[in-house]
Structures are given as C-alpha cells and as structure tokens.
Design an enzyme around this catalytic site. Structure first.
Site, mmCIF file in Angstrom:
data_model
loop_
_atom_site.group_PDB
_atom_site.id
_atom_site.type_symbol
_atom_site.label_atom_id
_atom_site.label_comp_id
_atom_site.label_asym_id
_atom_site.label_seq_id
_atom_site.Cartn_x
_atom_site.Cartn_y
_atom_site.Cartn_z
ATOM 1 N N LYS A 1 0.698 5.875 48.026
ATOM 2 C CA LYS A 1 1.973 5.345 47.537
ATOM 3 C C LYS A 1 3.082 5.743 48.514
ATOM 4 O O LYS A 1 3.102 6.900 48.972
ATOM 5 C CB LYS A 1 2.196 5.962 46.149
ATOM 6 C CG LYS A 1 3.349 5.442 45.348
ATOM 7 C CD LYS A 1 3.314 6.107 43.962
ATOM 8 C CE LYS A 1 4.377 5.551 43.029
ATOM 9 N NZ LYS A 1 4.311 6.161 41.681
ATOM 10 N N SER B 1 3.897 2.853 38.187
ATOM 11 C CA SER B 1 4.542 2.471 39.421
ATOM 12 C C SER B 1 3.633 2.591 40.644
ATOM 13 O O SER B 1 3.999 2.114 41.720
ATOM 14 C CB SER B 1 5.783 3.340 39.636
ATOM 15 O OG SER B 1 5.421 4.719 39.771
ATOM 16 N N SER C 1 2.390 6.394 35.416
ATOM 17 C CA SER C 1 2.381 5.604 36.654
ATOM 18 C C SER C 1 1.123 5.739 37.489
ATOM 19 O O SER C 1 0.936 4.982 38.450
ATOM 20 C CB SER C 1 3.591 5.962 37.520
ATOM 21 O OG SER C 1 4.759 5.395 36.990
#
Lengths: 470, 66
Positions: free
Chosen positions: A80, A155, A179
């Site tokens: 990420k 996310s 997330s």
C-alpha cells in the site's frame, strides 16, 4: 515453462532456496502478470520495474555466494502506498502528497528488506486510507479482479487486488476500521489485523494513531504467518509497539485444533447479514466441526457503542493531523474524505479523551464476557455481498443509498480496532455473483498464533484460498 | 435542531475558522450530537476519576495469550 506466479509465497521462497527458480525469474513472472492485470485492476500506483530487477539480481548473486538474507530472500512483494521509503515518493493515495518524498523509512520496510524481499512498487489505496470501498478520485478506482465493476474494498484496495490477481506474493496494508480485512474478504485473500502494537507503525502514514494497525495480505494463512513473523516486534521508533515476544507463527501453524472452542454470535448478533454470507459461515462451521473444533453460542456486546467510540477517536485524530491541509487546500481532498473528518473539529476534547479512556473498559468487558471460555470468535468479515463501484460511489453520485451502504461496510470490523484484538479474515465461499466471501476469526490479545492455527487447518481442508480470478 | 445547527456553525467559525453552509451545519450537528451522546452515555456508566487512557496498553499486555 513454469508459471511461477501460481506458487504461494512460502513455496516461492522455498523454490529460491532450492535453486529451482531465481529471484529474477520470479520478478519477471510477476511483471508479466502485472502487465496483464494492471489495466483491469489499477492495483499499482507506481511500478518500480528496473529497481526491482536490480534488487532481484543482487539477491541471486547473494544466493549464489551462499548468503540468504532471510525468509523472504528474493520474493517479490509490493505494498500500500503509505509505507515510507526515505527518498522515494509516498502518495498515501492523495493529491496532496502526489509528489511528497519520504524523509524516513518505515520500520516494516526495513524489516522486509532485511529478510530479503524484493519491492516491486506501490499499491493503490483509498485517499489517506479513508474509505472502505477502493474508490480513488486521484489515481483512479482500484477494481476487483473477480469483476472490475465491483469494489475491492478499502482502504488497502491495491494490496488485496494485487495479491488476489497473483501479481505479487504478498502485500502489507493498514487497518483502522477494517481496511485490511474488508478488501481481503472482498478479493478472496487472507488478511490479518494483528493486536494493537504487534507491528510498528513508524513510517506508516497515519489515519488515526490510536486505532492504526499494520498487517499482511496474502494468498494463504501460512504466507501470512511468515510475513507477520518478519514485521512484528518492538521498535525503539514507536513507543506503542509492544515488547511482547514474537512467537514462531509458522512453527505453530500445525498445532492441533481439535478441542478448540469457537464462539458464534447468538442469532440477534447477525441480524441483517445477507443470506449468502450466513450460508458460507454455516458451511465453514461444518468444515471446522469435522476438524474437531467445537462451537458455543456467545453474546456480542452492543457493537454500536464500540463503533461510536472508534468513530469519535478517528474523527478527532484525523482532524488534528489534517488541519493545515484542510485549511490551505481543501479542494485537493475528495469531498467524502474531507466530510468524514469535519466532525472531528467540533467534538469536545473531553469526549475524545473519554472515548480513549472507555477503550480499556470495553476491551476488558469483551475479554471477560464474550471471549470467556472460548479460544476465538467466528464472525463474518463483511455483512453483505460485494456491491458495485457505481452504487457505492459517494463522490460522483452522492446520495442516501450509497451512504447507507457505506455505513454498513465496517459493522463487524471497526469494533476490533477499538478493542485492539487480533482479527484474521480468510475466504470461505462465494456470493450469488461469484465474488468471494470472507470469515473473520477474532482472538485474545497477542493470540495471532491461535487464529493462524485455526485458519491454516481450515485451509488444509478446503480450497477457497486456491481459487484465483481468471 | 436548528439551534444546534446554528451553534455548530458558530463554533466552527469562531473556534476553527470553518465556514459551514446551513445544510452542512445541520448534518454535522446531528453527527456530533450522536457521537457525543454515545460517548457520554458509555462514560457515565463506566468511567471514574482514576481511569487513565494508558491503562489500555497495560491491559493488552496483561491479557496477552501466546
């Protein structure tokens, strides 16, 4: 010719150790897979092709010289876009940090490098890790590899999509309200939110310091255990990183699960959950029962109270950290990201502090009550079948329907960020549209090894985690 | 509710320098009211003078299960 991307992480690492494949060959296989799947998923924000191949060549030379750095020697990963690397851009999925160059390296990156991993680039994510769906107005939405019209979850959207599409062998994500677990469930991979403090947050872009957790997303539980093993542990740069000894998670994977007791919520605890999800969980329960696991009914506390305390903390901490940008360049935020923080400016400090103080009580009550007499809790990760990107696009099509769907995403995940308990999501079936469904195991503080043992036993008896999008 | 929305709009402007539309102030008044009410209610039932936020980390460590 072998398609090396069909191996899982631990098998790929073993193939390098055995000399059956080189790190360069693995990296090239991943790059070919990325070339095929990036247009469909938009999982990568930045691909560091040349740097990754250079690192892979270095790892091969080291291996040739008889030196293996660690358990990830030569294995391509990507993360990420929020784990800083000094001197490299780290966008956080935002326009505001589109060109920001990190001034430090995240502890997790330092540990992965030391274990020999190859870093392929950075992965898509919700803007500033604030969004449960995978939409991103700045870098483009991340699309579900099983069906690009549907959300990935967020996310850590790119992390889940890239692992599911076999573009990489594993990824890191972050989890402040679900997330890691939500995209893991929706994309059909394994996601671990460890105990609060199990993994250092130093050099990870914050969403809310008190609730942020860093953890791995992988194809299998065994892969996940290996990644957590590498990144977990105390860190002088993060006072909230726990000094608890890190167990040998991989060595404990084969612990017998017969006789373990899992709690399942009494009926009211699953009210409103979609039938497909209930059915998949019931089947998982039957599969685990055959392995000797026993189930007992437990009573969940009012999750809404936990949810509201977590919301209070997130909004206040996010408002404080984003204040300078919100004042100077509010137009550079997606509306929904800005709106979700605004209440934090108006909640009295006393309520924020009380929400932090309540955390101890809520956690103590949960351990002494819900977890009493059981080894872990079995829950859905998501309460409903995976929606489409269009019906959840609050930025482009704001409205009550989309907001109502969004508000339900983290029903079963956010409470465990407040409690700080470890929670593992793993695939357990498909919904009517063919999209993956995830189950969630929640354990006692620092009991990640127990969750891994149950998950690993389940994956030895089932094949949900072996299914890949085509 | 109009009074609360007005109060929120005034607070946002005076304390934080944020200008809110009446509609946005109404939305925020509802959201802040709900969260404050939830935390206040839970706090009234549980919190006492000696509750320290740092007790949370100690609880996790004390409850650790290998």
């Amino acid at each position: 010719m072998n398609d090396w991307t069909t191996l899982d992480l631990t098998a790929a690492a073993a193939a390098i150790v055995d000399g059956r494949v080189s790190s360069v060959e693995l990296t090239q296989a991943c790059l070919a897979r990325i070339e095929a799947w990036q247009p469909r998923t938009n999982a990568f924000i930045r691909l560091d092709r040349d740097a990754a191949l250079a690192t892979a060549r270095e790892r091969d030379l080291e291996r040739g010289a008889g030196r293996l750095r660690g358990k990830l020697h030569g294995v391509p990963l990507a993360h990420k876009d929020m784990f800083y690397r000094q001197g490299r851009v780290s966008t956080g999925g935002s326009a505001i940090r589109r060109d920001w160059i990190a001034d430090r390296t995240a502890t997790v990156n330092t540990r992965l490098d030391a274990a020999g991993a190859v870093d392929l680039g950075t992965l898509n994510m919700a803007e500033f890790a604030a969004g449960p769906t995978g939409h991103n107005v700045h870098f483009g939405d991340c699309c579900n590899p099983w069906d690009p019209a549907r959300v990935t979850g967020g996310s850590s959207s790119g992390s889940a999509a890239a692992v599911a599409a076999r573009m990489i062998f594993g990824a890191l994500g972050s989890d402040t309200g679900g997330s890691i677990r939500m995209p893991a469930a929706i994309c059909g991979v394994v996601g671990m939110k460890p105990t609060y403090g199990r993994v250092s947050r130093f050099g990870a872009l914050p969403r809310a310091w008190s609730l942020d957790h860093v953890g791995p997303l992988t194809r299998s539980v065994a892969d996940n255990a290996r990644l957590l093993q590498v990144i977990a542990g105390a860190d002088d740069n993060d006072a909230t990183a726990s000094g608890q000894a890190v167990p040998d998670y991989e060595a404990m994977l084969d612990r017998p699960v017969a006789g373990l007791r899992l709690g399942v919520p009494q009926d009211a605890g699953l009210d409103g959950v979609d039938g497909d999800v209930i059915a998949a969980l019931a089947q998982a329960r039957r599969d685990l029962t055959r392995l000797g696991v026993t189930f007992v009914d437990v009573r969940l506390p009012e999750l809404g109270a936990l949810f509201d305390s977590a919301e209070t903390i997130i909004k206040c901490e996010a408002a404080a950290m984003h204040r300078p940008w919100l004042e100077a360049r509010p137009q550079d935020y997606a509306n929904q990201v800005r709106w979700r923080m605004e209440a934090g400016f108006l909640i009295p400090a006393t309520q924020y502090i009380d929400a932090l103080r309540l955390r101890t009580h809520h956690t103590q009550e949960f351990i002494a009550g819900t977890l009493d007499g059981i080894d872990a809790l079995l829950l859905p990760t998501m309460p409903f079948a995976t929606p489409t990107r269009a019906e959840t696009d609050v930025e482009r099509r704001p409205g009550a329907t989309a907001l109502a769907i969004l508000s339900r995403f983290s029903r079963f995940t956010r409470p465990f960020n407040l409690l700080g308990l470890p929670a593992l999501s793993l695939p357990c079936g498909r919904d009517a549209n063919g999209l993956p469904i995830g189950l969630q195991l929640v354990g006692r503080p620092f009991a990640e090894a127990t969750l891994y043992a149950v998950g690993h036993a389940y994956q030895q008896a089932t094949d949900h985690h072996r299914q890949a999008p085509t | 509710m109009e009074d609360k929305a007005g109060l929120i709009a005034d607070m946002a402007d005076a304390l934080q320098g944020i200008r809110l539309t009446p509609a946005r102030a109404a939305d925020l008044a509802a959201e802040v009211g709900r969260l404050n009410g939830a935390v206040r209610g839970a706090a009234a039932d549980r919190l006492s003078f000696d509750d320290d936020p740092a007790a949370y980390a100690a609880l996790l460590a004390r409850s650790a299960t290998p």
